[in-house]
Design an enzyme around this catalytic site. Structure first.
Site, PDB file in Angstrom:
ATOM      1  N   ARG A   1      74.872  54.497  25.863  1.00 47.67           N
ATOM      2  CA  ARG A   1      75.063  55.026  24.506  1.00 47.67           C
ATOM      3  C   ARG A   1      75.304  53.879  23.536  1.00 47.67           C
ATOM      4  O   ARG A   1      76.005  52.928  23.867  1.00 47.67           O
ATOM      5  CB  ARG A   1      76.275  55.961  24.491  1.00 47.67           C
ATOM      6  CG  ARG A   1      75.959  57.353  24.955  1.00 47.67           C
ATOM      7  CD  ARG A   1      77.187  58.185  25.222  1.00 47.67           C
ATOM      8  NE  ARG A   1      78.268  58.006  24.259  1.00 47.67           N
ATOM      9  CZ  ARG A   1      79.467  58.572  24.365  1.00 47.67           C
ATOM     10  NH1 ARG A   1      79.739  59.372  25.377  1.00 47.67           N
ATOM     11  NH2 ARG A   1      80.392  58.360  23.466  1.00 47.67           N
TER      12      ARG A   1
ATOM     13  N   ARG B   1      91.107  65.494  17.750  1.00 43.96           N
ATOM     14  CA  ARG B   1      91.286  64.044  17.734  1.00 43.96           C
ATOM     15  C   ARG B   1      92.109  63.595  16.540  1.00 43.96           C
ATOM     16  O   ARG B   1      92.391  62.404  16.415  1.00 43.96           O
ATOM     17  CB  ARG B   1      89.919  63.371  17.630  1.00 43.96           C
ATOM     18  CG  ARG B   1      89.390  62.801  18.955  1.00 43.96           C
ATOM     19  CD  ARG B   1      88.054  62.214  18.621  1.00 43.96           C
ATOM     20  NE  ARG B   1      87.480  61.259  19.495  1.00 43.96           N
ATOM     21  CZ  ARG B   1      86.628  61.533  20.482  1.00 43.96           C
ATOM     22  NH1 ARG B   1      86.363  62.766  20.815  1.00 43.96           N
ATOM     23  NH2 ARG B   1      86.048  60.557  21.141  1.00 43.96           N
TER      24      ARG B   1
HETATM   25  P1  AMP Z   1      82.979  61.176  22.805  1.00 49.25           P
HETATM   26  O1  AMP Z   1      81.757  61.603  23.524  1.00 49.25           O
HETATM   27  O2  AMP Z   1      84.097  62.190  22.919  1.00 49.25           O
HETATM   28  O3  AMP Z   1      83.427  59.789  23.170  1.00 49.25           O
HETATM   29  O4  AMP Z   1      82.614  61.132  21.248  1.00 49.25           O
HETATM   30  C1  AMP Z   1      81.619  60.270  20.753  1.00 49.25           C
HETATM   31  C2  AMP Z   1      81.752  60.111  19.241  1.00 49.25           C
HETATM   32  O5  AMP Z   1      81.607  61.402  18.622  1.00 49.25           O
HETATM   33  C3  AMP Z   1      83.124  59.632  18.769  1.00 49.25           C
HETATM   34  O6  AMP Z   1      83.225  58.212  18.801  1.00 49.25           O
HETATM   35  C4  AMP Z   1      83.163  60.179  17.355  1.00 49.25           C
HETATM   36  O7  AMP Z   1      82.355  59.421  16.488  1.00 49.25           O
HETATM   37  C5  AMP Z   1      82.490  61.533  17.526  1.00 49.25           C
HETATM   38  N1  AMP Z   1      83.474  62.599  17.867  1.00 49.25           N
HETATM   39  C6  AMP Z   1      83.589  63.301  19.027  1.00 49.25           C
HETATM   40  N2  AMP Z   1      84.587  64.202  18.963  1.00 49.25           N
HETATM   41  C7  AMP Z   1      85.120  64.065  17.725  1.00 49.25           C
HETATM   42  C8  AMP Z   1      86.206  64.681  17.055  1.00 49.25           C
HETATM   43  N3  AMP Z   1      86.955  65.626  17.653  1.00 49.25           N
HETATM   44  N4  AMP Z   1      86.476  64.287  15.786  1.00 49.25           N
HETATM   45  C9  AMP Z   1      85.744  63.331  15.168  1.00 49.25           C
HETATM   46  N5  AMP Z   1      84.727  62.692  15.744  1.00 49.25           N
HETATM   47  C10 AMP Z   1      84.412  63.046  17.015  1.00 49.25           C
END
Ligand code: AMP
Length: 219
Positions: free
Chosen positions: A160, A88
């Site tokens: 969530r 990311r």
């Molecule tokens: P997601 O389920 O991919 O939407 O991720 C939920 C939350 O997890 C994000 O809003 C970030 O706070 C954290 N997160 C997930 N993947 C990453 C990543 N590759 N780098 C940093 N934070 C992450």
């Protein structure tokens, strides 16, 4: 095949990754799921990560990189995987490139789902997640058979904390500034495929499969 799915939160990466998982016989590795598991288990990493996740901010690179690196070393990942939500940031993309290069490996293709921000906000506010198995539903586009109950495991469905509208807008801003530049990064590496992410799950899935057909796999 080592595939990276890029796209803003709510673009459908998780859903599409799960659809591809069975078809390609590759595991979906979602950094968000790895983090939520650590948060639930209240590991030191999980406690630290939660502070950022609840605000819609990115978790520091070092923490996520360590978590993903450990996951990529597991046996089911030897023949490839579908990376969902990682990398990311530029730093994560470079760390991934280096960790793979250390094993003579590389990413084969990066598929970016393109979805406008307004559509994202509409989608995410209807999203519900299973507390038990992590399956996701959408109240309008992909509803569970019984309200608030997971079809797969009967677990409780919830919204969530980071799917609330203000937090979603914050996450989209984070995506635009930190993650979107990776499209350019992977375009220059000749790995990027842009996919229109607006349409039914099946339509987007067909576009994705067309984009992936004929991708040359490396070691
Ligand atoms: P997601 O389920 O991919 O939407 O991720 C939920 C939350 O997890 C994000 O809003 C970030 O706070 C954290 N997160 C997930 N993947 C990453 C990543 N590759 N780098 C940093 N934070 C992450």
């Amino acid at each position: 095949m080592r595939l990276v799915l890029l796209g803003p939160p709510g673009a459908g990466k998780g859903t599409q990754a799960k659809m591809l998982e069975g078809e390609l016989g590759l595991p979906q590795i979602a950094s968000g799921d790895l983090l939520r598991t650590a948060v639930r288990a209240k590991t030191p990493l999980g406690v630290e990560a939660r502070r950022y996740m609840d605000k819609g901010a990115l978790v520091p690179d070092e923490l996520v990189i360590k978590l993903v690196e450990q996951r990529l070393q597991q046996a089911d990942a030897v023949n490839g995987y579908i990376l969902d939500g990682f990398p990311r940031t530029h730093k994560q993309a470079e760390a991934l490139r280096q960790m793979l290069a250390g094993h003579g490996q590389a990413i084969d293709v990066v598929a970016a789902l393109i979805v406008p921000n307004d559509e994202i906000v509409k989608r995410i506010s209807g999203r519900r997640t299973c507390r038990n198995c992590g399956a996701t539903y959408h109240l309008i586009f992909d509803p569970p058979r019984n309200m608030n109950v997971c079809d797969k495991c009967n677990g409780e469905l919830y919204q969530r904390e980071d799917d609330a509208e203000d937090t979603v807008r914050m996450r989209l801003q984070t995506y635009d500034t930190q993650t979107k530049p990776l499209l350019e990064y992977y375009e220059q590496a000749g790995l990027l495929r842009r996919i229109d992410g607006v349409g039914s799950l099946e339509t987007v899935h067909q576009r994705l499969k067309t984009a992936l057909a004929g991708v040359a796999q490396r070691a």
